[in-house]
Design an enzyme around this catalytic site. Sequence first.
Site, PDB file in Angstrom:
ATOM      1  CG  ASP A 109       5.063 -28.488 -11.091  1.00  0.00           C
ATOM      2  OD1 ASP A 109       5.311 -27.965 -12.242  1.00  0.00           O
ATOM      3  OD2 ASP A 109       3.875 -28.589 -10.511  1.00  0.00           O
ATOM      4  CB  SER A 110       8.254 -29.026 -15.905  1.00  0.00           C
ATOM      5  OG  SER A 110       9.287 -28.410 -15.685  1.00  0.00           O
ATOM      6  CG  ASP A 170       6.382 -24.888 -10.266  1.00  0.00           C
ATOM      7  OD1 ASP A 170       6.048 -23.602 -10.382  1.00  0.00           O
ATOM      8  OD2 ASP A 170       6.833 -25.138 -11.362  1.00  0.00           O
ATOM      9  CE  LYS A 175       6.077 -21.565 -12.200  1.00  0.00           C
ATOM     10  NZ  LYS A 175       5.109 -22.483 -12.586  1.00  0.00           N
ATOM     11  CD  GLU A 205       0.402 -25.166 -12.200  1.00  0.00           C
ATOM     12  OE1 GLU A 205      -0.580 -25.844 -12.309  1.00  0.00           O
ATOM     13  OE2 GLU A 205       1.293 -25.718 -12.476  1.00  0.00           O
ATOM     14  CD  GLU A 237       2.118 -24.031 -19.192  1.00  0.00           C
ATOM     15  OE1 GLU A 237       2.438 -23.762 -17.831  1.00  0.00           O
ATOM     16  OE2 GLU A 237       2.439 -24.751 -19.707  1.00  0.00           O
TER      17      GLU A 237
HETATM   18  O1  KIV Z   1       6.999 -26.468 -14.032  1.00  0.00           O
HETATM   19  C1  KIV Z   1       7.287 -25.614 -15.095  1.00  0.00           C
HETATM   20  O2  KIV Z   1       8.369 -25.812 -15.742  1.00  0.00           O
HETATM   21  C2  KIV Z   1       6.593 -24.298 -15.557  1.00  0.00           C
HETATM   22  C3  KIV Z   1       6.711 -23.741 -16.779  1.00  0.00           C
HETATM   23  C4  KIV Z   1       6.219 -24.473 -17.485  1.00  0.00           C
HETATM   24  C5  KIV Z   1       6.321 -22.390 -16.630  1.00  0.00           C
HETATM   25  O3  KIV Z   1       5.667 -24.065 -14.560  1.00  0.00           O
END
Ligand code: KIV
Length: 271
Positions: A54-55, A93, A122, A124, A189
């Site tokens: 989600d970056s 994510d 994934k 968090e 992280e």
């Molecule tokens: O969203 C993302 O790119 C991430 C990485 C920073 C691990 O979760």
Amino acid sequence: MSQGSYDTSVLPLTITDLFAMKQRGEKITCLTAYDASFSALIDKVGVDMILVGDSLGMVVQGHDTTLPVTIADMVYHARSVSRARRRTFVIADLPFMSYSTPALAAKNAAKLMQFGGVQMVKLEGPHFETVRFLVNQGIPVCGHLGLLPQRVNQLGGYKVQGKEPVEAERIIAEAHQLQQAGASILVLECVPALLAKTISTELSIPVIGIGAGVDCDGQVLVLYDMLDIGIDKRPRFSKNFMHDAPTIEAAIGAYHQAVKQTQFPSDQHSF
Ligand code: KIV
């Protein structure tokens, strides 16, 4: 890029392959990607995993945080990435507030798997019940501890986590609980390298670090950071692999090799 030249006999990596890599001490390489062209290039180089992170809210959409990213955004980008890869294992994510209850998490994880074509989702934080619920539905889960970007407003910024002993103990306990709940992979992280080493050694599942030192079972970087094309300043734990590379493909190859040979991250890129 034409995809006609790819070897269609290549089998996709599975979670079993990733576990075997941990067991034989082979470092696992991972990069984020958000579109088909980069996905194909990363796959061609031989990188083991792609994270549709989600970056993308920051590096693709230009937001200050990952919070505005929606499940529809994630499905769109996940589908673009999944279409173009052949061998690389793909994780996506679950974005902010898309897993606030186990039932909602299952509904949105199903979208990522059915329409986004990913092999794992994934999420968090220490959501043990949700992880257990997803795993019971047959959805493979990657946990994420340490710096949790979706909680940036609670954390008061993008800071290293687990520096104090009590905080480190909490992260170690949560890592074990995520593994017990059924998580197959853990992303750590921005934590001290020693803490990440302890967790990687104690857990049987692969631990993938970002800003977590060289002793994790694998490494992940945000693609735009390591290509030095990000909007924001590159984080200290990342490295500009384009600096000595003639092409993007060579830069991705240099990252892949540096991780496999434990040359990245160095102390300079660790806490
Ligand atoms: O969203 C993302 O790119 C991430 C990485 C920073 C691990 O979760």
